[in-house]
Design a protein around this motif. Structure first.
Motif, PDB file in Angstrom:
ATOM      1  N   ASP A 119       0.857  -1.033  -0.102  1.00 54.89           N
ATOM      2  CA  ASP A 119      -0.049   0.062  -0.087  1.00 54.89           C
ATOM      3  C   ASP A 119       0.867   1.313   0.085  1.00 54.89           C
ATOM      4  O   ASP A 119       0.478   2.204  -0.545  1.00 54.89           O
ATOM      5  N   CYS A 120       1.993   1.357   0.699  1.00 49.90           N
ATOM      6  CA  CYS A 120       2.855   2.060   0.884  1.00 49.90           C
ATOM      7  C   CYS A 120       3.242   2.693  -0.473  1.00 49.90           C
ATOM      8  O   CYS A 120       3.459   3.943  -0.927  1.00 49.90           O
ATOM      9  N   VAL A 121       3.870   1.769  -1.367  1.00 48.54           N
ATOM     10  CA  VAL A 121       4.553   1.917  -2.492  1.00 48.54           C
ATOM     11  C   VAL A 121       3.599   2.584  -3.485  1.00 48.54           C
ATOM     12  O   VAL A 121       3.703   3.271  -4.541  1.00 48.54           O
ATOM     13  N   ILE A 122       2.389   1.987  -3.412  1.00 48.23           N
ATOM     14  CA  ILE A 122       1.224   2.511  -4.253  1.00 48.23           C
ATOM     15  C   ILE A 122       0.978   3.641  -4.247  1.00 48.23           C
ATOM     16  O   ILE A 122       0.856   4.565  -5.181  1.00 48.23           O
ATOM     17  N   ARG A 123       0.758   4.162  -2.943  1.00 50.01           N
ATOM     18  CA  ARG A 123       0.610   5.457  -2.445  1.00 50.01           C
ATOM     19  C   ARG A 123       1.536   6.604  -2.874  1.00 50.01           C
ATOM     20  O   ARG A 123       1.434   7.579  -3.368  1.00 50.01           O
TER      21      ARG A 123
END
Length: 155
Positions: free
Chosen positions: A59-63
């Protein structure tokens, strides 16, 4: 905030924090890689950043990719895990962060190039163009790991 990277440097300051982070090698259908020019050090880099509480690394890298480049991405693999204790980032505020990052392989699913407050430029590059770009060694290692296929598949 300015940032200086130290890798295998005997004069590097001692780390005083460890923050989980994620980055992405985003590759389009033409085989080009998405890079951003960082505002804090002027170097070309992969999109990515620190994980927030309540967030997973994917989720971090997508955000982070959305915030820094304007693209929504889907994760399709893992390039590698990078946790060299001899690699630290020194920030102007006194934080000296030890590296701990998972680099994901991703593909764009929507969006368009957008520069963020953290970057001065965002562009797609063919893999052979990357060698000429100013880039810190740890980011170049991730790009080279991807180009050389040194990564496990995520299914």
């Amino acid at each position: 905030m300015g940032r200086r990277d130290y890798e295998d440097d005997p004069d590097a300051p001692a780390a005083n924090s460890l923050v989980p982070a994620a980055s992405a090698v985003v590759v389009d259908e033409a085989g080009r890689i998405l890079l951003q020019r960082r505002r804090d050090n002027g170097m070309w880099a992969l999109p990515g950043g620190a994980m927030n509480l309540g967030e997973s690394l994917p989720d971090c890298v997508i955000r982070e990719t959305r915030e820094e480049t304007g693209y929504e991405v889907a994760i399709v693999g893992i390039v590698g895990t990078y946790s060299n204790p001899r690699h630290v980032f020194a920030y102007d505020d006194g934080e000296v962060r030890q590296e701990f990052s998972v680099c994901f392989l991703a593909r764009p699913v929507s969006g368009q190039v957008a520069v963020s407050a953290e970057s001065t430029d965002v562009r797609w590059f063919s893999p052979d163009q990357v060698d000429e770009l100013p880039m810190v060694p740890s980011i170049r290692k991730r790009v080279n790991d991807w180009r050389e296929g040194n990564m496990p598949a995520l299914r």
